[in-house]
Write a protein that holds these residues in place. Structure first.
Motif, PDB file in Angstrom:
ATOM      1  N   THR A   1      25.635  12.669 -13.410  1.00 53.65           N
ATOM      2  CA  THR A   1      27.052  12.335 -13.283  1.00 53.65           C
ATOM      3  C   THR A   1      27.323  11.761 -11.903  1.00 53.65           C
ATOM      4  O   THR A   1      26.887  12.315 -10.893  1.00 53.65           O
ATOM      5  CB  THR A   1      27.924  13.584 -13.501  1.00 53.65           C
TER       6      THR A   1
ATOM      7  N   ASN B   1      30.282   9.200  -9.404  1.00 47.28           N
ATOM      8  CA  ASN B   1      31.662   8.762  -9.216  1.00 47.28           C
ATOM      9  C   ASN B   1      31.648   7.305  -8.789  1.00 47.28           C
ATOM     10  O   ASN B   1      30.812   6.888  -7.993  1.00 47.28           O
ATOM     11  CB  ASN B   1      32.342   9.594  -8.123  1.00 47.28           C
TER      12      ASN B   1
ATOM     13  N   ASP C   1      34.257   4.007  -7.441  1.00 53.25           N
ATOM     14  CA  ASP C   1      35.598   3.668  -6.977  1.00 53.25           C
ATOM     15  C   ASP C   1      36.126   2.464  -7.749  1.00 53.25           C
ATOM     16  O   ASP C   1      35.473   1.952  -8.668  1.00 53.25           O
ATOM     17  CB  ASP C   1      35.604   3.424  -5.462  1.00 53.25           C
ATOM     18  N   LYS C   2      37.306   1.984  -7.375  1.00 51.94           N
ATOM     19  CA  LYS C   2      37.953   0.897  -8.125  1.00 51.94           C
ATOM     20  C   LYS C   2      37.177  -0.410  -8.058  1.00 51.94           C
ATOM     21  O   LYS C   2      37.368  -1.305  -8.894  1.00 51.94           O
ATOM     22  CB  LYS C   2      39.376   0.677  -7.600  1.00 51.94           C
TER      23      LYS C   2
ATOM     24  N   GLU D   1      38.477  17.056 -10.931  1.00 46.71           N
ATOM     25  CA  GLU D   1      39.259  15.990 -11.555  1.00 46.71           C
ATOM     26  C   GLU D   1      40.484  15.655 -10.712  1.00 46.71           C
ATOM     27  O   GLU D   1      40.865  14.484 -10.577  1.00 46.71           O
ATOM     28  CB  GLU D   1      39.681  16.401 -12.961  1.00 46.71           C
TER      29      GLU D   1
ATOM     30  N   ARG E   1      39.200  13.591  -7.763  1.00 49.46           N
ATOM     31  CA  ARG E   1      38.898  12.213  -8.161  1.00 49.46           C
ATOM     32  C   ARG E   1      40.174  11.390  -8.322  1.00 49.46           C
ATOM     33  O   ARG E   1      40.231  10.217  -7.932  1.00 49.46           O
ATOM     34  CB  ARG E   1      38.101  12.198  -9.466  1.00 49.46           C
ATOM     35  N   LYS E   2      41.197  11.992  -8.880  1.00 50.89           N
ATOM     36  CA  LYS E   2      42.468  11.290  -9.058  1.00 50.89           C
ATOM     37  C   LYS E   2      43.073  10.920  -7.712  1.00 50.89           C
ATOM     38  O   LYS E   2      43.560   9.796  -7.515  1.00 50.89           O
ATOM     39  CB  LYS E   2      43.440  12.155  -9.855  1.00 50.89           C
TER      40      LYS E   2
ATOM     41  N   LEU F   1      38.848   7.741  -7.946  1.00 45.50           N
ATOM     42  CA  LEU F   1      37.482   7.681  -8.452  1.00 45.50           C
ATOM     43  C   LEU F   1      37.444   7.957  -9.949  1.00 45.50           C
ATOM     44  O   LEU F   1      38.302   8.651 -10.489  1.00 45.50           O
ATOM     45  CB  LEU F   1      36.604   8.710  -7.737  1.00 45.50           C
ATOM     46  N   THR F   2      36.413   7.409 -10.585  1.00 46.49           N
ATOM     47  CA  THR F   2      36.186   7.636 -12.009  1.00 46.49           C
ATOM     48  C   THR F   2      34.816   8.254 -12.200  1.00 46.49           C
ATOM     49  O   THR F   2      33.831   7.808 -11.599  1.00 46.49           O
ATOM     50  CB  THR F   2      36.250   6.304 -12.787  1.00 46.49           C
ATOM     51  N   LYS F   3      34.744   9.279 -13.022  1.00 44.13           N
ATOM     52  CA  LYS F   3      33.461   9.922 -13.320  1.00 44.13           C
ATOM     53  C   LYS F   3      32.747   9.149 -14.425  1.00 44.13           C
ATOM     54  O   LYS F   3      33.371   8.731 -15.397  1.00 44.13           O
ATOM     55  CB  LYS F   3      33.699  11.363 -13.763  1.00 44.13           C
ATOM     56  N   TYR F   4      31.455   8.957 -14.246  1.00 40.68           N
ATOM     57  CA  TYR F   4      30.683   8.367 -15.338  1.00 40.68           C
ATOM     58  C   TYR F   4      29.289   8.977 -15.346  1.00 40.68           C
ATOM     59  O   TYR F   4      28.797   9.479 -14.332  1.00 40.68           O
ATOM     60  CB  TYR F   4      30.630   6.839 -15.227  1.00 40.68           C
TER      61      TYR F   4
END
Length: 216
Positions: A162, A164, A166-167, A193, A196-197, A201-204
């Motif tokens: 997992t 993180n 960024d945009k 979470e 990250r908000k 950031l987005t988790k993938y």
């Protein structure tokens, strides 16, 4: 042992040309790996770099660097223990290295990377190392063909990881939202979470990697 060179005469492009495998400095390795490895970055920490010089002379004393390899301790602190349990071999932290980067320049030469790796491994064995582990990442289109050709054994796949992003699509280490969560005092379970908000950031999750192993 110090810096070592392993020369050989190789037939390429219709003529004999000399290829040399030698240890390289981090100053040489960084710009080459940054340019030619798909990750664009060089591993930090204690590494052993090897260069293969081949082709046209770069100056009076050396040829152009065609390929580079970086070996070092794994970022996973228990890799040696895991590999010892998997293989039943006497693997310790001090006798195993991870092949962390392998790349070559363009255009492709007639000198195979397996030839390069064999000579790197000969030098490493003389230094006291006995085992090499590496990973191929299907996310970047790598199926481990070079390792199979170099007589590595396939030891299954790693677990998914997992990350993180960024945009802008850049990978951000998991410790960044973790430290933010702790600084804010966010609760367990939902704190990551929330962090990250805050940070955009987005988790993938990346697919498993293939694990490759070689006994020198």
């Amino acid at each position: 042992i110090g810096l070592q060179r392993m020369p050989a005469q190789l037939l390429g492009a219709g003529r004999l040309s000399k290829a040399i495998v030698r240890e390289a400095s981090s100053a040489e390795a960084r710009p080459f790996i940054s340019k030619w490895h798909y990750s664009g970055n060089v591993p930090t920490g204690r590494n052993i770099f090897f260069a293969m010089e081949h082709g046209q002379p770069a100056d009076l004393f050396s040829h152009e660097i065609y390929a580079m390899a970086a070996y070092g301790p794994s970022a996973s602190h228990d890799l040696h223990g895991s590999m010892a349990r998997t293989t039943g071999l006497p693997i310790t932290f001090d006798n195993i290295l991870e092949l962390r980067r392998l790349c070559r320049s363009e255009p492709r030469s007639s000198v195979p990377l397996t030839w390069f790796l064999a000579r790197c491994h000969r030098i490493l064995k003389a230094k006291g190392y006995r085992y090499i582990v590496s990973f191929s990442d299907p996310m970047h289109g790598h199926n481990g063909g070079i390792y199979r050709a170099a007589n590595f054994a396939h030891l299954g796949k790693t677990a998914s990881a997992t990350h993180n992003i960024d945009k802008d699509g850049n990978i951000v280490h998991r410790r960044v939202p973790y430290h933010h969560k702790r600084a804010k005092g966010y609760p367990k379970g939902v704190g990551m979470e929330m962090a990250r908000k805050d940070l955009g950031l987005t988790k993938y999750t990346t697919p498993p990697k293939d694990r490759w192993f070689l006994e020198l």
